[in-house]
Design a protein around this motif. Structure first.
Motif, PDB file in Angstrom:
ATOM      1  N   PRO A  70       0.789  -1.230   0.000  1.00  0.00           N
ATOM      2  CA  PRO A  70       0.000   0.000   0.000  1.00  0.00           C
ATOM      3  C   PRO A  70       0.825   1.286   0.000  1.00  0.00           C
ATOM      4  O   PRO A  70       0.295   2.356  -0.276  1.00  0.00           O
ATOM      5  N   THR A  71       2.137   1.189   0.334  1.00  0.00           N
ATOM      6  CA  THR A  71       2.952   2.393   0.498  1.00  0.00           C
ATOM      7  C   THR A  71       4.271   2.254  -0.244  1.00  0.00           C
ATOM      8  O   THR A  71       4.695   1.152  -0.618  1.00  0.00           O
ATOM      9  N   LYS A  72       4.951   3.408  -0.400  1.00  0.00           N
ATOM     10  CA  LYS A  72       6.269   3.399  -1.031  1.00  0.00           C
ATOM     11  C   LYS A  72       7.260   2.611  -0.188  1.00  0.00           C
ATOM     12  O   LYS A  72       8.141   1.915  -0.712  1.00  0.00           O
ATOM     13  N   GLU A  73       7.095   2.686   1.131  1.00  0.00           N
ATOM     14  CA  GLU A  73       7.974   1.945   2.036  1.00  0.00           C
ATOM     15  C   GLU A  73       7.772   0.434   1.876  1.00  0.00           C
ATOM     16  O   GLU A  73       8.722  -0.357   1.943  1.00  0.00           O
ATOM     17  N   ALA A  74       6.518   0.047   1.643  1.00  0.00           N
ATOM     18  CA  ALA A  74       6.228  -1.371   1.413  1.00  0.00           C
ATOM     19  C   ALA A  74       6.882  -1.841   0.116  1.00  0.00           C
ATOM     20  O   ALA A  74       7.402  -2.957   0.030  1.00  0.00           O
ATOM     21  N   SER A  75       6.855  -0.978  -0.909  1.00  0.00           N
ATOM     22  CA  SER A  75       7.509  -1.316  -2.174  1.00  0.00           C
ATOM     23  C   SER A  75       9.001  -1.544  -1.967  1.00  0.00           C
ATOM     24  O   SER A  75       9.587  -2.473  -2.531  1.00  0.00           O
ATOM     25  N   ALA A  76       9.607  -0.694  -1.150  1.00  0.00           N
ATOM     26  CA  ALA A  76      11.042  -0.822  -0.883  1.00  0.00           C
ATOM     27  C   ALA A  76      11.343  -2.129  -0.155  1.00  0.00           C
ATOM     28  O   ALA A  76      12.312  -2.826  -0.473  1.00  0.00           O
ATOM     29  N   ALA A  77      10.483  -2.497   0.805  1.00  0.00           N
ATOM     30  CA  ALA A  77      10.689  -3.744   1.555  1.00  0.00           C
ATOM     31  C   ALA A  77      10.436  -4.964   0.670  1.00  0.00           C
ATOM     32  O   ALA A  77      11.019  -6.034   0.891  1.00  0.00           O
ATOM     33  N   LEU A  78       9.583  -4.801  -0.340  1.00  0.00           N
ATOM     34  CA  LEU A  78       9.215  -5.932  -1.187  1.00  0.00           C
ATOM     35  C   LEU A  78      10.424  -6.521  -1.907  1.00  0.00           C
ATOM     36  O   LEU A  78      10.494  -7.736  -2.123  1.00  0.00           O
ATOM     37  N   ARG A  79      11.369  -5.698  -2.250  1.00  0.00           N
ATOM     38  CA  ARG A  79      12.566  -6.201  -2.940  1.00  0.00           C
ATOM     39  C   ARG A  79      13.293  -7.232  -2.073  1.00  0.00           C
ATOM     40  O   ARG A  79      13.703  -8.291  -2.554  1.00  0.00           O
ATOM     41  N   GLN A  80      13.447  -6.918  -0.795  1.00  0.00           N
ATOM     42  CA  GLN A  80      14.092  -7.857   0.137  1.00  0.00           C
ATOM     43  C   GLN A  80      13.234  -9.109   0.324  1.00  0.00           C
ATOM     44  O   GLN A  80      13.742 -10.229   0.391  1.00  0.00           O
ATOM     45  N   ILE A  81      11.924  -8.903   0.372  1.00  0.00           N
ATOM     46  CA  ILE A  81      10.996 -10.017   0.596  1.00  0.00           C
ATOM     47  C   ILE A  81      11.011 -10.987  -0.571  1.00  0.00           C
ATOM     48  O   ILE A  81      11.074 -12.205  -0.386  1.00  0.00           O
ATOM     49  N   LEU A 103       4.087  -0.362 -10.419  1.00  0.00           N
ATOM     50  CA  LEU A 103       5.347  -0.213 -11.146  1.00  0.00           C
ATOM     51  C   LEU A 103       6.521  -0.589 -10.257  1.00  0.00           C
ATOM     52  O   LEU A 103       7.443  -1.307 -10.682  1.00  0.00           O
ATOM     53  N   GLU A 104       6.490  -0.111  -9.005  1.00  0.00           N
ATOM     54  CA  GLU A 104       7.569  -0.408  -8.061  1.00  0.00           C
ATOM     55  C   GLU A 104       7.618  -1.892  -7.730  1.00  0.00           C
ATOM     56  O   GLU A 104       8.697  -2.493  -7.633  1.00  0.00           O
ATOM     57  N   ALA A 105       6.448  -2.508  -7.556  1.00  0.00           N
ATOM     58  CA  ALA A 105       6.398  -3.927  -7.206  1.00  0.00           C
ATOM     59  C   ALA A 105       6.947  -4.796  -8.331  1.00  0.00           C
ATOM     60  O   ALA A 105       7.655  -5.780  -8.100  1.00  0.00           O
TER      61      ALA A 105
END
Length: 374
Positions: free
Chosen positions: A66-77, A97-99
């Motif tokens: 839901p957030t830009k911060e979540a998109s950033a964490a998704l890469r690690q996940i 796009l970020e995901a």
């Protein structure tokens, strides 16, 4: 021809797409999904939950972004996960796009919520560039305003029209790596919508009874709704939506598939409801065995019957069986044949050892070369 034609399920013909390494649709096994409930921004907690879901047998796991911060964490996940990760996107197209860039194998979107056609085109381009599939997620609780005005209330026709409108957007841009869900919390509504959609499109279908409820109520609703659809040959991937830990959703999903003979994983327990004839505490025994046998992934069957009325008959159909006897002495069946007795005090540990040994035997027979190498 099958010796038991009444067990045959003729699966709906659909084209196949790939969600990461997992094929969905066509003749691929029906995959089991769940969704994390940790804050995605907390990558460590989300990865920990993903590990538990993987251990339970999840083929695909969805994560909300839901957030830009979540998109950033998704890469690690996505790097840490051993199964494909679906990014759940609502409203903000940039999260999609970020995901896609962060390694998501699939984007769950509702194209009508993304915004202008230019934004949808950007999402499709990102999905195509990163090898992402797309899931169109139609939900009775969030139907478009114009469809609610047209039909007056959520109904199968409204859900299907919404799905077809969204499909058209993807098709108009030459994108076909998509699957579709038309979910509702009302079992009748969801089942009717899936039947209508299944006869209209050839894409894979993601099944679910959304907002189904808690562990018991939600399991019952999901089993009735998804079970009837699967029995009719409809459905290529499933998610059981429960107000429970996500690994429980996975276990229930497999139980639904096992009950229909569609897919097996782990121990299928056949047990009686217990009565005054029982020679041991069936309820507590089954509870203990289900808990202690969760680590078994090999498909096999176990019957636990409290007395000899139906016990021998059920044991003939299972890999391992036990029936209650007198004076705390119970009969153990192996491959349907009476083999030996076991006393009350040793019964649960003894059955666990038998199941583990049988699982090892089945695995060795299935992979003789690997077993010899070890």
């Amino acid at each position: 021809m099958s010796l038991r034609p009444w067990r045959n399920i003729e699966r709906r013909v659909s084209r196949q797409i790939m969600v990461g390494s997992v094929p969905v649709g066509g003749d691929a096994p029906i995959s089991v999904q769940t969704m994390t409930n940790t804050p995605t921004e907390d990558a460590a907690a989300t990865i920990d939950q993903i590990r538990r879901c993987e251990e339970a047998g999840a083929d695909i796991i969805r994560v909300s972004v839901p957030t830009k911060e979540a998109s950033a964490a998704l890469r690690q996940i996505t790097r840490a996960a051993n199964v494909p990760i679906v990014a759940d996107i609502h409203f903000h197209y940039k999260r999609a796009l970020e995901a896609a860039d962060a390694g998501a194998a699939c984007l769950r979107i509702n194209p009508g919520n993304i915004g202008s056609e230019e934004r949808v085109k950007e999402v499709i381009a990102a999905a195509r560039a990163n090898g992402c599939a797309i899931r169109i997620g139609v939900n009775a609780g969030s139907l478009e305003k114009d469809l609610l005005e047209k039909y007056g209330e959520p109904c199968p026709e409204a859900l299907v029209e919404s799905a077809l409108d969204h499909i058209r957007i993807l098709e108009d841009h030459g994108f076909r790596d998509y699957k579709v869900a038309v979910k509702a919390s009302d079992v009748f509504l969801a089942v009717a919508a899936y039947h209508q959609l299944a006869s209209t499109v050839d894409c894979p279908l993601h099944l679910g009874i959304t907002e189904a409820g808690g562990l018991i109520g939600g399991t019952v609703k999901s089993a009735i709704g998804m079970g009837s659809l699967l029995w009719a040959g409809i459905g290529d991937t499933i998610r059981v939506s429960l107000s429970a830990e996500p690994e429980e959703e996975v276990r229930v999903g497999y139980e639904i598939l096992k009950s229909l003979g569609i897919r097996s994983r782990g121990v299928r327990v056949v047990s009686c409801p217990s009565c005054a004839r029982q020679g041991f505490d069936v309820i507590r025994t089954v509870e203990a065995l289900e808990q202690r046998l969760q680590h078994i992934k090999t498909p096999m069957s176990l019957s636990v019957l409290g007395c000899v009325v139906n016990g021998p008959g059920e044991a003939r159909e299972t890999d391992i069986g036990i029936t209650g006897g007198g004076q705390g002495k119970h009969m153990v069946y192996l491959s349907g044949v009476t083999d030996h007795h076991v006393q009350d005090a040793d019964m649960i540990d003894h059955i666990v050892r038998l199941v583990e040994a049988k699982a090892a035997e089945i695995d060795a027979a299935a992979h003789p070369a690997l077993d010899a190498a070890e």
